[in-house]
Enzyme design. Sequence first.
Site, PDB file in Angstrom:
ATOM      1  CG  ASP A  85      40.488  33.722  52.028  1.00 15.07           C
ATOM      2  OD1 ASP A  85      41.362  34.096  51.204  1.00 15.07           O
ATOM      3  OD2 ASP A  85      40.624  32.728  52.751  1.00 15.07           O
ATOM      4  CG  ASN A 112      44.639  47.894  46.584  1.00 12.24           C
ATOM      5  OD1 ASN A 112      45.563  48.554  46.108  1.00 12.24           O
ATOM      6  ND2 ASN A 112      44.704  47.362  47.803  1.00 12.24           N
ATOM      7  CE  LYS A 144      29.422  34.706  36.791  1.00 10.47           C
ATOM      8  NZ  LYS A 144      29.170  35.248  35.432  1.00 10.47           N
ATOM      9  CB  SER A 168      47.649  45.841  36.190  1.00 12.82           C
ATOM     10  OG  SER A 168      48.602  45.002  35.581  1.00 12.82           O
ATOM     11  CE1 TYR A 198      52.267  40.727  41.728  1.00 14.34           C
ATOM     12  CE2 TYR A 198      53.987  41.940  40.587  1.00 14.34           C
ATOM     13  CZ  TYR A 198      52.855  41.929  41.385  1.00 14.34           C
ATOM     14  OH  TYR A 198      52.331  43.115  41.831  1.00 14.34           O
ATOM     15  CE  LYS A 202      48.807  42.124  39.878  1.00 14.28           C
ATOM     16  NZ  LYS A 202      48.024  42.958  40.836  1.00 14.28           N
ATOM     17  CG  ASN A 230      58.161  51.042  40.127  1.00 17.40           C
ATOM     18  OD1 ASN A 230      57.309  50.227  39.775  1.00 17.40           O
ATOM     19  ND2 ASN A 230      59.114  51.465  39.318  1.00 17.40           N
TER      20      ASN A 230
END
Length: 313
Positions: A85, A112, A144, A168, A198, A202, A230
Amino acid sequence: MSRFSEAFPPTPTFPVELIPDLAGKVYIVTGGSVGVGYETTKVLYQKSATVYIAGRSKENGEKAIESIKAEFPSSTGKIHFLQLDLGDLQGIKASAAEFLQKERRLDVLWLNAGIMTPPAGTITTQGYEVQLGTNVLGHFLFTKNLTPILAETAKIAPTGSVRVVFVSSSAHHFAPANGGIKWDDMNFKNGGSAWEIYGQSKAGGILLGYEFAKRFADTGVIAVSLNPGNLKSNLQRHLSCVTRTVMNAILYHASFGGLTELFGGLSPEITPKHNGAYLIPWGRFGTVRQDIVDADTGRFWEWCEDQVREYNV
């Protein structure tokens, strides 16, 4: 011209047919049960890899696994669900630890998973604006905890093959001016456009990709960031019906975005000299907004370190 080319790309440069057998390799795809992540995961399994779908919903993960196995019944690959999560920093170290108990290598980590333009004011468990908290901080803490196994894998894997892929978007162009981060109001408590908020998340992924490449170059692990394209995916679920209808007229199937992600993680065109590169559809080297290229990536990295420190003990 560059942004036009990203929106309307030429033929893919790294089709599935060029991907070799991946037996013995181990991969993680966050958000791998739907959309672009699902398409990426599907190809990895098809090519006999061991792949982990890391996500919040076990039900969705198991459905995806069942569907992928049914599509490729003869594959010798392995596919597993990993509970993760990203919107709750408290449990992320435990998720990484679960993976580390099961595997002794990690060849590529695809970051992703993502949230796009949710209802205004949506926050994570720790109170961060949900896109900043999930798309950036959650992934940062997960990475990390997995960086040591990536570095160990790089010692025994072919040069340049071990990678972290920061997914991104072309939406980084909408991020705040002067470096992509709104330092005086990172959680946009004073308001901001949906696309600016948003876009910051990114841009944050790109900044972390740049800084990872600097900090861990001597480990042999390569970091890239990319715009998958897209695409029609569940990312649009928070948009209005009218907006989704208009966008779908110019969007591509998610499988094309999978090819961009697979290029970033697997293509031999990407070598150590491309560490930190930004990639565009459907597998090309691209350019980032100049003020983001010039930003103080170390400052953003250290800010992320400060936010996750108490959840990494």
